[in-house]
Scaffold this active site. Sequence first.
Site, PDB file in Angstrom:
ATOM      1  N   ASP A 328       0.851  -1.176   0.000  1.00 25.22           N
ATOM      2  CA  ASP A 328       0.000   0.000   0.000  1.00 25.22           C
ATOM      3  C   ASP A 328       0.896   1.238   0.000  1.00 25.22           C
ATOM      4  OD1 ASP A 328      -2.295   1.503   0.094  1.00 25.22           O
ATOM      5  OD2 ASP A 328      -2.444   1.449   2.268  1.00 25.22           O
ATOM      6  N   ASP A 615      -4.110  -2.083   5.491  1.00 23.63           N
ATOM      7  CA  ASP A 615      -4.511  -1.521   6.774  1.00 23.63           C
ATOM      8  C   ASP A 615      -6.018  -1.467   6.963  1.00 23.63           C
ATOM      9  OD1 ASP A 615      -5.128   0.401   4.949  1.00 23.63           O
ATOM     10  OD2 ASP A 615      -3.901   1.985   5.817  1.00 23.63           O
ATOM     11  N   ASP A 619      -8.746  -4.933   3.024  1.00 17.28           N
ATOM     12  CA  ASP A 619      -7.450  -5.574   2.742  1.00 17.28           C
ATOM     13  C   ASP A 619      -7.353  -6.974   3.336  1.00 17.28           C
ATOM     14  OD1 ASP A 619      -6.410  -3.360   1.368  1.00 17.28           O
ATOM     15  OD2 ASP A 619      -5.838  -2.391   3.239  1.00 17.28           O
TER      16      ASP A 619
END
Length: 872
Positions: A328, A615, A619
Amino acid sequence: MTQDYFRKTAAEALRAQNTSEQGLSAQEAAQRLQTYGKNKLSEGKKKSIVRIFAEQFRDLMVCILMIAAIISACSGNVESTIVIFVVLILNAVLGTVQYVKAEKSLESLKTMASPTAKVLRDGARVEIDSALVVPGDIVLLEAGDMVTADGRILENFSLKVNESSLTGESEGVDKQTDVIDAEQVALGDQKNMVFSGSLVTYGRASVLVTATGMHTELGKIAALMNQTQQRKTPLQESLDAFSAKLAIGILIICAGVFALSVFRTGMGILDSLMFAVALAVAAIPEALSSIVTIVLAMGTQKMARQNAIIKDLKAVESLGSVSVICSDKTGTLTQNKMTPQTLYADGQVIAKEQLELSNPVQRMLLKAALLASDATHDEDTGDSIGDPTEVALVMLGEQFGVIEEVYREQHPRLSELAFDSDRKRMSTLHDIDGVPTMFTKGAIDSLLNRSTHVLTSKGCVALTPQLREQIIRINTQMSEQGLRVLAFAYRELDADRPLELEDECSFTFLGLISMIDPPRPEAIQAVADAKRGGIKTVMITGDHKITATAIARQLGIFADGDIAVSGVELEQMTDAELDRQLPHISVYARVSPEHKIRIVHAWQRRGSIVSMTGDGVNDAPALKQADIGVAMGITGTEVSKDAASMILTDDNFATIVKAVVNGRSVYENIRNAIRFLLSGNTAGIFCVLYASLLALPVPFQPVHLLFINLLTDSLPAIAIGMEPARRGLLNRAPRDPKQPILNRALLCNIGWQGLLIAVVTMAAFYLGYQQHDAALASTMAFSTLTLARLFHGFNCRGEASIFRLKFSTNPYSNLAFAAGALLLLAVLFVPGLKQLFLVSPQFGISQLGIITALAVVPTLIIQTIKLIAEKR
């Protein structure tokens, strides 16, 4: 209702559910529950310690040693019998202590990653450890939170909860809010309850806690965590299988040696049994499994100190094989410190310092930014709570003297539609000068397509194709600079009523606010290090493709010839097309949870070991699918932490690369420790077989080999496991996970190095046996083998020579050698120990010099070969 009333109501609920005694307050009931839980856990721990101690005697090696003790007793060697049993008991005690320490260590790591809860205390919103939540607290839940206690919903904003831990159903459950009164709570009405262990997947709510401790789902979650910890890692299973096969093979050879000794050499049955037992003790690497566990545990502790909490030991092994990191962007590759840069309103692009509240359009844009946000910022302490993007909007208002709390009190929130990753927007309803007004913020493509007008200083004008094109062009220019852009719009409603998804249309477009989240300086170096180590870094983000590509270029992820793909483009690709382009795609933008899973699947189809960071709630599936799921410890939701196998306490990409290096180092250290243990055992096997075939006296008593294997060998092996990570680890490609740890090259090294040690050991044996003194010969052989294996510990620290590795880089190796040498000297010269270990009275200083000279020879040869190889 007051907090005291809630606590009183909770106490009534507790009594109605028989979880507290009459007359107890909520806090007293919670304390009783916690005390009860601790007692139960304590009882369980005592039982487990007894079981652990008993299990130390179930090992095949221990059974063989017990047989050796019995044989020693039958042959009249009482001292040797006592030593064997004392060492066995001591080993069991040490094994039990080690297990308990490991449990405490893992428990401390669990505490570091334990869920937290946001509660109202004394009228203020605070974040506390979930263990401190008590009945009567008001918990504030948001999307991504784990419900840490059973509770009744007081306020509900489109709350949806995943209760699969209770029901097994993966579909989210919509929650409703009913009128709360004491009678309803006492009757145990559950239609507006949330339960511990559930996951909030949408919306937010405030909840009155009615049960904590052992009466919630937390107990079940803890039990599941304990079950997970007790599983053996693949490496441990592989080594256990190897040890079992080796043990069976050795027992067969021992039987042959026993028969050979009896029928060919005419040796007595007891002496033949001693030969066979000595061979078994020499051959089986009884310390191997525990050494591997210790090295893995030390590796996890080291990673924890470097901000990487390993939840599962097998993740340490997999880390060394990682070849792709899907990361990410926000907070991991960047600093996660959003700061506003430029604004677009009323047809102008202005710097944040040029914002003028006297301009009605700019004032309306700031109003939307503050009201359609949940973040708070304390100017006095500098503490912020909320999404970094929303915190940046709040701080923008503070720069112009607009305090978000005061502003929100003037225009209280009447209703809301919480942010959703599919909708990519959030809407709130407020009373603005008597007019119900809905403010919406989100991605520009989400809002612009639903807008019909634009607010200007001349009033609302129709959103013409020309204006639309201008807004898109400005957004593109901002994105190309690596800026994150948020769009804002509003709509006036006909009445004050709950918002519905259908209301998010016919917007009046307000403008854009761009922010920058600068790359982490250490992330740029970490990406370069990963590339050098054969690891491809892929950025996966919810940002616009242009913005993501600009940041990726700054980080070194995106290079000439690479491809950036949006979620829409990814959907249009077949699996075959994706597989063909996969090595060239470095950036994925505007992706959904399904896309992330597909990306991980695609890399795994190529045989890659994939690490995936995340996070958010969305996800979690991809984190589970990845070989190494990495959750963010600061910004990560409890759902993502629960799904991941590693948690970063600093949310830093560089920490992932450090963990990969440590994973490679741990694996190398385990290989080196195995080489040390097996080469030493191989030397003992060669010696016993040689003596048996030539009808020589047994070169070692079982107590000798027991001393070597359990004491002097364990210390250097542990020291090898503490060898620091070398820079060269990132100069090689990731390890093939299918490659066995005991490959041909390692087995060849074990064989010829064991043969070297065996040669000098038997040379010492012959020097002691010149006068046919079997006791002196055995003492000389035992001493030489012990000391040679201690010297060999330096050879097994790495592939390089000791001059390149240097003695100073691993002081534990020096200490292990010193401790082993002192133990050997004590056995050889302390009167009481001399008798226990059957040391010959003829052994003296001159013999010590001889065995020292012989013992160092294999190390000199091995180090010379390494130096020649280094020069070449």
